[in-house]
Every structure is written in C-alpha cells, then in structure tokens.
Write an enzyme that holds these catalytic residues in place. Structure first.
Site, PDB file in Angstrom:
ATOM      1  N   CYS A 114       0.808  -1.223   0.000  1.00  0.00           N
ATOM      2  CA  CYS A 114       0.000   0.000   0.000  1.00  0.00           C
ATOM      3  C   CYS A 114       0.842   1.275   0.000  1.00  0.00           C
ATOM      4  O   CYS A 114       0.333   2.356  -0.279  1.00  0.00           O
ATOM      5  CB  CYS A 114      -0.947   0.008   1.192  1.00  0.00           C
ATOM      6  SG  CYS A 114      -1.976  -1.458   1.248  1.00  0.00           S
ATOM      7  N   HIS A 255      -3.351   6.913   2.991  1.00  0.00           N
ATOM      8  CA  HIS A 255      -3.749   5.626   2.433  1.00  0.00           C
ATOM      9  C   HIS A 255      -5.138   5.296   2.961  1.00  0.00           C
ATOM     10  O   HIS A 255      -5.408   5.450   4.157  1.00  0.00           O
ATOM     11  CB  HIS A 255      -2.729   4.552   2.840  1.00  0.00           C
ATOM     12  CG  HIS A 255      -3.192   3.173   2.506  1.00  0.00           C
ATOM     13  ND1 HIS A 255      -3.688   2.851   1.266  1.00  0.00           N
ATOM     14  CD2 HIS A 255      -3.263   2.036   3.254  1.00  0.00           C
ATOM     15  CE1 HIS A 255      -4.033   1.575   1.263  1.00  0.00           C
ATOM     16  NE2 HIS A 255      -3.791   1.062   2.451  1.00  0.00           N
ATOM     17  N   ASN A 285     -10.122  -0.474   0.425  1.00  0.00           N
ATOM     18  CA  ASN A 285      -8.656  -0.355   0.390  1.00  0.00           C
ATOM     19  C   ASN A 285      -8.163  -0.866  -0.965  1.00  0.00           C
ATOM     20  O   ASN A 285      -8.270  -2.059  -1.258  1.00  0.00           O
ATOM     21  CB  ASN A 285      -8.080  -1.184   1.546  1.00  0.00           C
ATOM     22  CG  ASN A 285      -6.565  -1.135   1.611  1.00  0.00           C
ATOM     23  OD1 ASN A 285      -5.901  -0.671   0.684  1.00  0.00           O
ATOM     24  ND2 ASN A 285      -6.018  -1.625   2.700  1.00  0.00           N
TER      25      ASN A 285
HETATM   26  N1  COA Z   1     -18.515  -9.076   9.666  1.00  0.00           N
HETATM   27  C1  COA Z   1     -18.961  -9.355  10.881  1.00  0.00           C
HETATM   28  N2  COA Z   1     -18.163  -9.715  11.903  1.00  0.00           N
HETATM   29  C2  COA Z   1     -16.853  -9.776  11.645  1.00  0.00           C
HETATM   30  C3  COA Z   1     -16.307  -9.482  10.378  1.00  0.00           C
HETATM   31  C4  COA Z   1     -17.214  -9.115   9.362  1.00  0.00           C
HETATM   32  N3  COA Z   1     -16.825  -8.826   8.130  1.00  0.00           N
HETATM   33  N4  COA Z   1     -14.977  -9.624  10.425  1.00  0.00           N
HETATM   34  C5  COA Z   1     -14.658  -9.972  11.674  1.00  0.00           C
HETATM   35  N5  COA Z   1     -15.801 -10.072  12.415  1.00  0.00           N
HETATM   36  C6  COA Z   1     -15.935 -10.433  13.814  1.00  0.00           C
HETATM   37  C7  COA Z   1     -14.739 -11.192  14.322  1.00  0.00           C
HETATM   38  O1  COA Z   1     -14.889 -12.571  14.032  1.00  0.00           O
HETATM   39  C8  COA Z   1     -14.808 -10.903  15.781  1.00  0.00           C
HETATM   40  O2  COA Z   1     -15.751 -11.749  16.364  1.00  0.00           O
HETATM   41  P1  COA Z   1     -15.478 -12.434  17.788  1.00  0.00           P
HETATM   42  O3  COA Z   1     -15.302 -11.280  18.742  1.00  0.00           O
HETATM   43  O4  COA Z   1     -16.695 -13.222  18.016  1.00  0.00           O
HETATM   44  O5  COA Z   1     -14.239 -13.225  17.612  1.00  0.00           O
HETATM   45  C9  COA Z   1     -15.337  -9.485  15.858  1.00  0.00           C
HETATM   46  O6  COA Z   1     -15.934  -9.230  14.578  1.00  0.00           O
HETATM   47  C10 COA Z   1     -14.289  -8.432  16.117  1.00  0.00           C
HETATM   48  O7  COA Z   1     -13.196  -8.676  15.254  1.00  0.00           O
HETATM   49  P2  COA Z   1     -11.891  -7.848  15.373  1.00  0.00           P
HETATM   50  O8  COA Z   1     -10.867  -8.419  14.475  1.00  0.00           O
HETATM   51  O9  COA Z   1     -11.555  -7.684  16.828  1.00  0.00           O
HETATM   52  O10 COA Z   1     -12.376  -6.445  14.821  1.00  0.00           O
HETATM   53  P3  COA Z   1     -11.592  -5.108  14.788  1.00  0.00           P
HETATM   54  O11 COA Z   1     -12.340  -4.069  15.518  1.00  0.00           O
HETATM   55  O12 COA Z   1     -10.116  -5.283  15.093  1.00  0.00           O
HETATM   56  O13 COA Z   1     -11.671  -4.730  13.234  1.00  0.00           O
HETATM   57  C11 COA Z   1     -10.428  -4.767  11.174  1.00  0.00           C
HETATM   58  C12 COA Z   1     -11.124  -5.595  12.264  1.00  0.00           C
HETATM   59  C13 COA Z   1      -9.829  -5.716  10.173  1.00  0.00           C
HETATM   60  C14 COA Z   1     -11.462  -3.888  10.497  1.00  0.00           C
HETATM   61  C15 COA Z   1      -9.344  -3.891  11.832  1.00  0.00           C
HETATM   62  O14 COA Z   1      -8.515  -4.693  12.645  1.00  0.00           O
HETATM   63  C16 COA Z   1      -8.497  -3.197  10.823  1.00  0.00           C
HETATM   64  O15 COA Z   1      -8.963  -2.354  10.091  1.00  0.00           O
HETATM   65  N6  COA Z   1      -7.187  -3.481  10.794  1.00  0.00           N
HETATM   66  C17 COA Z   1      -6.276  -2.858   9.878  1.00  0.00           C
HETATM   67  C18 COA Z   1      -6.475  -3.487   8.552  1.00  0.00           C
HETATM   68  C19 COA Z   1      -5.829  -2.739   7.453  1.00  0.00           C
HETATM   69  O16 COA Z   1      -5.907  -1.551   7.387  1.00  0.00           O
HETATM   70  N7  COA Z   1      -5.208  -3.480   6.565  1.00  0.00           N
HETATM   71  C20 COA Z   1      -4.651  -2.960   5.399  1.00  0.00           C
HETATM   72  C21 COA Z   1      -3.259  -2.528   5.614  1.00  0.00           C
HETATM   73  S1  COA Z   1      -2.703  -1.685   4.213  1.00  0.00           S
END
Ligand code: COA
Length: 328
Positions: A114, A255, A285
C-alpha cells in the site's frame, strides 16, 4: 534549483460495484459491522477479463491527457502493485507496450504494497534529478479481488480494485513539487499481512491451492496499531523537517484503509478531519492505487490550489510506510 512536479494525474475504477449488501449474500457479515469497523460502504471489482495492467492503462491515459504529455515522451515507467498481471515479467512492460511508451524507456514494477505509490514517486524523483530521465509515469494499480479469500469475512470486506497514475517532470523553479519524502519498512512484521503462496518459499502446487496459500492473510489488530503509530510519526516528522506547522498543510491524502485509522491520525496530529481526503467509503482499500485515486479525485473536486501543501501518508504490508510532502 530544479524541482520535480506532479504534472498530471488520472485514475480509473472498474465499472462493477460491490456493496456491503452484496457482501452479506457471500459471507456472514452486516453493513453495520463493515461501516462501523472500517467506514467502507462499497468497492469496485474488476471484470474476470480485466487485469491490473488494464486498470493501470486507463488511469495512465487520463494522467497523460491531464499533463498534456504523449506516451512517446515517457522515458521512465514504474508500476507499483501487489497484484501484477504475471509473477514475471513486470506489469510495467505490459503497460508500456499497450500504452505506446517507447522501447528506450526504463520500465519496472515496485513491490511495496500500500506504500507502493510513494515508493514509486521517490524512485522517479531521484532518477529524474540525475538528468538521465525527463518524464516519468508512475502508476499504482491493483486487482486485489484476485487475491482476496471471498470466504474470509475478516479480509474480503476491506479491499477493492482500482488504479491511479501521475506524470512527474522536472521544472526550473525552486520550492515546488516534491518537497520531501520519508519512507521506511519494518520487515519484522512481514507475517502481519502477506500472501504466503506463489513465491519461492511456497511455489504454486495443488497443495498450496487447496490450503489457501494464494490468498491475502492479515492480523488486523496488529496492522491497525502499527498503522496509526507509523503514519503519525512519519507525517509529523515530514512537517517538522520542513519547518512547517500542521496548520500550513491544506490537505492530507492518507492511504485509504480504514476510517478509524484516519480518524486516529487526525486526532493525534491535531489536523481536523475536514483536511483529510477520504474516499474509502466508495472504494475500500485499493492498496497502491489508493493515494493516486484519492489525489485525482481531490484535485478534480478543487481541493488543491497553487501554493498549497499536500501531505501523502501511507502504510502497508512489509510493513512499509512513508510520507511525501508536495507544494503545488
Ligand atoms: N462481519 C462481521 N463480523 C466480523 C467481520 C465481518 N466482516 N470480520 C470480523 N468479524 C468479527 C470477528 O470474528 C470478531 O468476532 P469475535 O469477537 O466473536 O471473535 C469481531 O468481529 C471483532 O473482530 P476484530 O478483528 O476484533 O475487529 P476489529 O475491531 O479489530 O476490526 C479490522 C477488524 C480488520 C477492520 C481492523 O482490525 C483493521 O482495520 N485493521 C487494519 C487493517 C488494514 O488496514 N489493513 C490494510 C493494511 S494496508
């Protein structure tokens, strides 16, 4: 003293739009979860017969028109991508041929995920200042839908396809264009975001395909925490190094990965959200394409004026990161 300026920009997104409601039919998710955790409402998805180079070419054509430059004048062509048409050769060579960039041009890809567009800009900047190149075309282009696991709700809701391009050239006017750039990488975190299969460590095989090695894998929370930390650091350093205050930055183009990351950046830097260009709600993204896509939209929306300072801030797999300061 000479400067390297952005002489034109362009972007392209595939026609097909996949909404959160569409995703709810594919994986166990909700519009509410996706919007509240990421800010994304829809993303563009390339057609089956559309590869990364096809998106790249469309964005490049529009950047060349914007810069009033012919493809025949380009002598440096860099494509930043994590989803090349082929593992070998470079997507830049595919783009070169179809776009009509002459054979004497230097053409290669950059792999910095990215942060790729900012890496490409830094390399082009340096090469133009050697005086061996006159006109660079840099492109960030991705077909992330080709490496996303459409059964994995934790990743498939976040990514989209698209491309953005910029024409860079030298002008004999000091103090404008690319003012500063600060790039970095933290290879200790390679495992936080990677596609394990298809390279020399895990070549493609029936087993690699069956065990899902050719899909993107991400430790979302780890990436999130690091993104907020490194983006804030490089953005702050870039402003301070150039003896500016954050008030003098007219627009930040970050980004586009997650609205919560951008909001944290806004709070930590003390730059209001109105000064951040955000379009991730419509594109998700798009990795290396995200900054040039946002730049093209911001410029066409009149958000950039002569004399303005614009700050680009990126992070991505690697983990790579960077910031670039532009004066228009
Ligand atoms: N829909 C519904 N529930 C979902 C889901 C979806 N699409 N994806 C994950 N969940 C659930 C998980 O299973 C978890 O359930 P559990 O608590 O029963 O285990 C719950 O939602 C919370 O998941 P979690 O991973 O803790 O969520 P989060 O608040 O950390 O958000 C991201 C997840 C991926 C959105 C966040 O971590 C993020 O944006 N990270 C950076 C990613 C990024 O920018 N990547 C690109 C880099 S260039």
């Amino acid at each position: 003293m000479a400067s390297v300026i952005i002489a034109g920009v362009g972007s392209y997104a595939p026609k097909r739009v996949l909404t959160n409601a569409d995703l709810m039919k594919i994986v166990d998710t909700t519009d509410e979860w996706i919007v509240s955790r990421s800010g994304i409402r829809e993303r563009h998805i390339a057609a089956d017969d559309e590869a990364t180079s096809d998106l790249a070419i469309k964005s490049a054509e529009s950047a060349l028109i914007d810069a009033n430059i012919k493809a025949s004048e380009v002598d440096l062509l860099i494509v930043a991508t994590a989803t090349p048409d082929y593992p070998l050769p470079s997507t830049a060579c595919v783009v070169q041929h179809k776009l009509g960039v002459p054979p004497h041009a230097t053409c290669f890809d950059i792999s910095a995920a990215c942060s790729g567009f900012l890496y490409a800009m830094e390399v082009a900047y340096g090469l133009i200042l050697t005086n061996r190149y006159k006109c660079a075309l840099i492109i960030g282009a991705e077909k992330l839908s080709s490496i996303v696991d459409w059964k994995d709700r934790t990743t498939c809701v976040l990514f989209g396809d698209g491309a953005g391009a910029a024409v860079l050239k030298k002008v004999d006017q000091p103090g404008i264009g690319i003012i500063g750039s600060d790039l970095g990488a933290d290879g200790e975190m390679v495992d936080a975001l990677l596609m394990p299969g298809g390279g020399s460590r895990c070549p493609a095989s029936t087993k690699s395909v069956e065990s899902g090695q050719h899909f993107l894998r991400m430790k979302g929370k780890e990436v999130f925490k690091n993104a907020v930390r490194v983006m804030e650091t490089v953005a702050r350093e870039m402003v301070e190094q150039h003896h500016l205050t954050v008030d003098q930055i007219s627009l930040v183009i970050p980004h586009q990965a997650n609205i919560r990351i951008i909001e944290a950046l806004s709070t930590n830097l003390g730059i209001p959200m109105e000064k951040f260009y955000v379009n991730l709600d419509r594109y998700g993204n798009t990795s290396a394409a995200s900054i040039p896509l946002a730049l093209d939209e911001a410029r066409r929306a009149g958000r950039i004026k002569p004399g303005d300072y614009t700050l680009f801030v990126a992070f991505g797999a690697g983990l790579t990161y960077g910031s670039t300061l532009i004066r228009w």
